[in-house]
Enzyme design. Sequence first.
Site, PDB file in Angstrom:
ATOM      1  CG  ASP A  45      -2.000  -1.082   1.050  1.00 47.25           C
ATOM      2  OD1 ASP A  45      -2.528  -1.216  -0.056  1.00 47.25           O
ATOM      3  OD2 ASP A  45      -2.272  -1.802   2.030  1.00 47.25           O
ATOM      4  N   GLY A  46       2.001   1.164   0.694  1.00 44.01           N
ATOM      5  CA  GLY A  46       2.930   2.294   0.701  1.00 44.01           C
ATOM      6  C   GLY A  46       3.372   2.645  -0.716  1.00 44.01           C
ATOM      7  CG  ASN A 121      -3.717   6.276   3.536  1.00 46.22           C
ATOM      8  OD1 ASN A 121      -4.633   5.781   2.902  1.00 46.22           O
ATOM      9  ND2 ASN A 121      -2.605   5.624   3.828  1.00 46.22           N
ATOM     10  CB  THR A 160      -8.261   0.506   6.045  1.00 44.53           C
ATOM     11  OG1 THR A 160      -7.888   1.154   4.830  1.00 44.53           O
ATOM     12  CG2 THR A 160      -9.658  -0.034   5.932  1.00 44.53           C
ATOM     13  CE1 TYR A 162      -1.094   6.517  14.104  1.00 43.19           C
ATOM     14  CE2 TYR A 162      -0.435   8.451  12.859  1.00 43.19           C
ATOM     15  CZ  TYR A 162      -0.403   7.707  14.018  1.00 43.19           C
ATOM     16  OH  TYR A 162       0.319   8.173  15.085  1.00 43.19           O
ATOM     17  CG  ASN A 163      -9.419   6.363  11.214  1.00 40.68           C
ATOM     18  OD1 ASN A 163      -9.719   7.176  12.076  1.00 40.68           O
ATOM     19  ND2 ASN A 163     -10.287   5.476  10.740  1.00 40.68           N
ATOM     20  CB  SER A 165      -3.290   2.046  14.252  1.00 42.70           C
ATOM     21  OG  SER A 165      -2.879   1.317  13.147  1.00 42.70           O
ATOM     22  CB  ALA A 184      -1.816   9.678  22.909  1.00 47.27           C
TER      23      ALA A 184
HETATM   24  P1  NAP Z   1       4.184   2.526   5.140  1.00 47.32           P
HETATM   25  O1  NAP Z   1       5.117   1.460   5.479  1.00 47.32           O
HETATM   26  O2  NAP Z   1       4.107   3.027   3.741  1.00 47.32           O
HETATM   27  O3  NAP Z   1       2.720   2.100   5.656  1.00 47.32           O
HETATM   28  C1  NAP Z   1       2.528   1.651   6.981  1.00 47.32           C
HETATM   29  C2  NAP Z   1       1.502   0.514   6.969  1.00 47.32           C
HETATM   30  O4  NAP Z   1       0.228   1.037   6.621  1.00 47.32           O
HETATM   31  C3  NAP Z   1       1.864  -0.568   5.956  1.00 47.32           C
HETATM   32  O5  NAP Z   1       1.548  -1.814   6.518  1.00 47.32           O
HETATM   33  C4  NAP Z   1       0.928  -0.242   4.797  1.00 47.32           C
HETATM   34  O6  NAP Z   1       0.635  -1.399   4.014  1.00 47.32           O
HETATM   35  C5  NAP Z   1      -0.313   0.232   5.540  1.00 47.32           C
HETATM   36  N1  NAP Z   1      -1.242   1.101   4.807  1.00 47.32           N
HETATM   37  C6  NAP Z   1      -0.986   2.240   4.110  1.00 47.32           C
HETATM   38  N2  NAP Z   1      -2.136   2.753   3.631  1.00 47.32           N
HETATM   39  C7  NAP Z   1      -3.136   1.915   4.003  1.00 47.32           C
HETATM   40  C8  NAP Z   1      -4.541   1.911   3.817  1.00 47.32           C
HETATM   41  N3  NAP Z   1      -5.191   2.907   3.179  1.00 47.32           N
HETATM   42  N4  NAP Z   1      -5.257   0.905   4.365  1.00 47.32           N
HETATM   43  C9  NAP Z   1      -4.647  -0.073   5.060  1.00 47.32           C
HETATM   44  N5  NAP Z   1      -3.321  -0.114   5.286  1.00 47.32           N
HETATM   45  C10 NAP Z   1      -2.571   0.872   4.761  1.00 47.32           C
HETATM   46  O7  NAP Z   1       4.464   3.715   6.166  1.00 47.32           O
HETATM   47  P2  NAP Z   1       4.764   5.263   6.026  1.00 47.32           P
HETATM   48  O8  NAP Z   1       5.587   5.513   4.838  1.00 47.32           O
HETATM   49  O9  NAP Z   1       5.259   5.738   7.333  1.00 47.32           O
HETATM   50  O10 NAP Z   1       3.308   6.009   5.874  1.00 47.32           O
HETATM   51  C11 NAP Z   1       2.311   5.640   5.050  1.00 47.32           C
HETATM   52  C12 NAP Z   1       1.038   5.396   5.849  1.00 47.32           C
HETATM   53  O11 NAP Z   1       1.348   4.670   7.028  1.00 47.32           O
HETATM   54  C13 NAP Z   1       0.333   6.639   6.376  1.00 47.32           C
HETATM   55  O12 NAP Z   1      -0.566   7.180   5.443  1.00 47.32           O
HETATM   56  C14 NAP Z   1      -0.391   6.121   7.627  1.00 47.32           C
HETATM   57  O13 NAP Z   1      -1.752   5.853   7.394  1.00 47.32           O
HETATM   58  C15 NAP Z   1       0.303   4.830   7.956  1.00 47.32           C
HETATM   59  N6  NAP Z   1       0.791   4.906   9.337  1.00 47.32           N
HETATM   60  C16 NAP Z   1       0.242   4.054  10.213  1.00 47.32           C
HETATM   61  C17 NAP Z   1       0.591   4.111  11.542  1.00 47.32           C
HETATM   62  C18 NAP Z   1      -0.050   3.158  12.497  1.00 47.32           C
HETATM   63  O14 NAP Z   1      -0.915   2.382  12.063  1.00 47.32           O
HETATM   64  N7  NAP Z   1       0.292   3.219  13.770  1.00 47.32           N
HETATM   65  C19 NAP Z   1       1.534   5.046  11.977  1.00 47.32           C
HETATM   66  C20 NAP Z   1       2.084   5.906  11.049  1.00 47.32           C
HETATM   67  C21 NAP Z   1       1.687   5.836   9.700  1.00 47.32           C
HETATM   68  P3  NAP Z   1       1.780  -2.107   3.102  1.00 47.32           P
HETATM   69  O15 NAP Z   1       2.563  -2.962   4.063  1.00 47.32           O
HETATM   70  O16 NAP Z   1       0.976  -2.917   2.126  1.00 47.32           O
HETATM   71  O17 NAP Z   1       2.609  -1.035   2.462  1.00 47.32           O
END
Ligand code: NAP
Length: 261
Positions: A45-46, A121, A160, A162-163, A165, A184
């Site tokens: 997804d990234g 996202n 689906t 960060y939201n 999580s 938090a």
């Molecule tokens: P990234 O490695 O590109 O993505 C982090 C994780 O989020 C990966 O497992 C990715 O899936 C998954 N993901 C991304 N968009 C998604 C979506 N719309 N629905 C479901 N899963 C999705 O990390 P990054 O470069 O830091 O940032 C990209 C995204 O990461 C941000 O937009 C944010 O939503 C997410 N993020 C999540 C958290 C958390 O959950 N605690 C914290 C920070 C950022 P793949 O493994 O398939 O790439």
Amino acid sequence: MKISIYSKEKENKEIILAKVAELVKKYNHEINNEDFDCVLYIGGDGTFLRAVQENKDKLDDIFFIGIHNGKLGFFYDYTIDELEEVFKDLEKTEKNISKHRLLKAELTLIDGGKETLYAVNEIRIENPFHTLVSDVYVDGVKLETFSGNGLIVCSSLGSTAYNRSLGGSLICPTLDTLQVTEIAPIFNKSYRSIGSSLVLSSDRIVEFVGKLTNVVVGYDHLTSHINDSTRIKIQLSDQTVSILHKSDYHYINKVRECFAE
Ligand code: NAP
């Protein structure tokens, strides 16, 4: 059709690209990374987020096709083993293409300058070192004074990520919404905030207002360090991103496959 290939793959990259090139030739298309009708992205997804941000000036004229290679795959319909299916779907006159509005953030800086960011996202403000304090307004009406680690505003498509999580709701992407979710939050005698995510209709405008010093503004995988912003205005933009799906695509199958199996 002119197809651009976008891949950050490290493993089997040459084998996958050779397979794609063979099918491009077989179905009389052309690989062109300068002038193209669609982007075939391979990875997780990234990868999709990066492919969209890198092509954001062309979004009106192109669509995206996701080839999933073993990661989460929320934005993907096809696997590497289903490559030929992509080319059969491209032959169809009625393609199953969904359109999704991007989020837009307008930052007002202390010197009056402006910065505009777009995201698939979410757009988030975070302060990892100190308590972030920000007033939150919806359509100019005050919702709360938030204190805590940060806040995000996500699209339905991003619900689906960060939201999720953070305990926010999953929203079916056929609905255009904004969702405000806290990171938090502090709850005590001095600080109160809503404490649950808030889903808003597509025409709403969310604003974070305050002395937003040392704040990191995140938009998808990208970040911008803001030392002197006073106001961040977030809304759905008119800019859309288009994704090709299989004819039998259903959002609920995707949710189950990614999170419940
Ligand atoms: P990234 O490695 O590109 O993505 C982090 C994780 O989020 C990966 O497992 C990715 O899936 C998954 N993901 C991304 N968009 C998604 C979506 N719309 N629905 C479901 N899963 C999705 O990390 P990054 O470069 O830091 O940032 C990209 C995204 O990461 C941000 O937009 C944010 O939503 C997410 N993020 C999540 C958290 C958390 O959950 N605690 C914290 C920070 C950022 P793949 O493994 O398939 O790439």
